[in-house]
Design an enzyme around this catalytic site. Structure first.
Site, short mmCIF file in Angstrom:
data_model
loop_
_atom_site.label_atom_id
_atom_site.label_comp_id
_atom_site.label_asym_id
_atom_site.label_seq_id
_atom_site.Cartn_x
_atom_site.Cartn_y
_atom_site.Cartn_z
N HIS A 189 0.93 -1.25 0.00
CA HIS A 189 0.21 0.06 -0.03
C HIS A 189 0.76 1.34 0.02
CE1 HIS A 189 1.09 0.68 4.38
NE2 HIS A 189 0.89 -0.70 4.41
N ASP A 190 0.42 2.05 -0.63
CA ASP A 190 1.08 3.56 -0.69
C ASP A 190 2.28 3.58 -1.37
OD1 ASP A 190 -1.19 4.93 0.78
OD2 ASP A 190 -0.60 3.24 2.28
N GLY B 289 5.09 -1.12 2.66
CA GLY B 289 4.26 0.03 2.46
C GLY B 289 4.99 1.59 2.42
#
Length: 260
Positions: free
Chosen positions: A121-122, A139
């Site tokens: 994520h991200d 992440g």
């Protein structure tokens, strides 16, 4: 017109561009946008609020756009944006972002993500990045253009990898890597410059010489590492060295891998 295998499931709301091919047993979720000429080979899942750029090919058993593997994730609306002409091989996973990380996981253009790669994520990945088999990018990492990440390697959360750097196989990367750096070893060590990559891109001999002198100063110069970088920025006339200095002096949540 899209070419959709009769066993594929295209949920209502999905948007498919011209010339899209969707193979057998694929699932395309309602929030997905597939650009022109995207090809899903077979058994591919694309879900979430996910955009896939034109001419990207996704191979069997990849799962693209699922929710983050983050216990803080509360179901908020986040996205995954994938650029054009990427090759996403078998069993690759790419997750949407989180609200706390900006809400978007972003992949650039012309990347190659080999079998078993995980993009968390991200994460923000630039153009022409190669991530080799079974490597993981945790992440919030930032991976700039023209980076190569070797097989079975792992990037710690929040790490930045500068443009043109190379990570050797089976390497753990706990800290930021300067542009054009070479990192290798089980617990990664900044071991030099990616000279092969620089030569392949046609970087001039004068710039390569300046980069080698800059690395030597960072490795063995007087004073703390950050002070060496500041002095280097004041003395250099090479745009490549200036890029390294700007990277070192930029915002970060991690320490730097420093030359041995």
């Amino acid at each position: 017109m899209a070419d959709i295998h009769p066993t594929a499931i295209i949920e209502e709301g999905a948007q498919l561009g011209e010339g899209v091919k969707v193979g057998a047993f694929c699932v395309v979720g309602p929030g997905v946008v597939l650009g022109d000429r995207v090809e899903l080979k077979s058994h591919v899942v694309v879900t979430g609020n996910t955009e896939v750029g034109a001419d990207t090919i996704i191979f069997p058993f990849a799962v693209i756009g699922e929710i983050p593997q983050d216990l803080k994730f509360g179901g908020e609306e986040t996205r995954l944006v994938i650029g054009e002409r990427n090759r996403i091989r078998e069993h690759v996973t790419m997750n949407c972002g989180t609200q706390g990380g900006g809400g978007v996981t972003r992949i650039g253009n012309d990347g190659l993500f080999m079998a078993g790669v995980h993009i968390a994520h991200d994460v923000q990945i630039g153009d022409r990045v190669i991530v080799v088999n079974s490597a993981g990018v945790a992440g919030h990492c930032v991976v700039e253009d023209d980076v190569i990440i070797g097989g079975l390697s792992g990037l710690h959360q929040w790490v930045r990898v500068g443009r043109g750097a190379i990570i050797g196989a089976m390497t753990m990367v706990p800290n930021d890597v300067i542009p054009y750096g070479l990192v290798q070893g089980p617990r990664g060590v900044l071991d030099g410059l990616n000279l092969v990559g620089l030569k392949r891109r046609g970087v001039s001999r004068a710039d390569i010489t300046a980069l080698r002198a800059a690395f030597q100063m960072l490795a063995q110069g007087e004073g703390p590492f950050m002070d060496r970088a500041r002095r280097l920025g004041e003395e250099t006339e090479s745009a490549y060295v200036e890029e390294i200095v700007a990277f070192i002096l930029g915002d970060t949540d991690r320490n730097f891998m420093t030359p041995g």
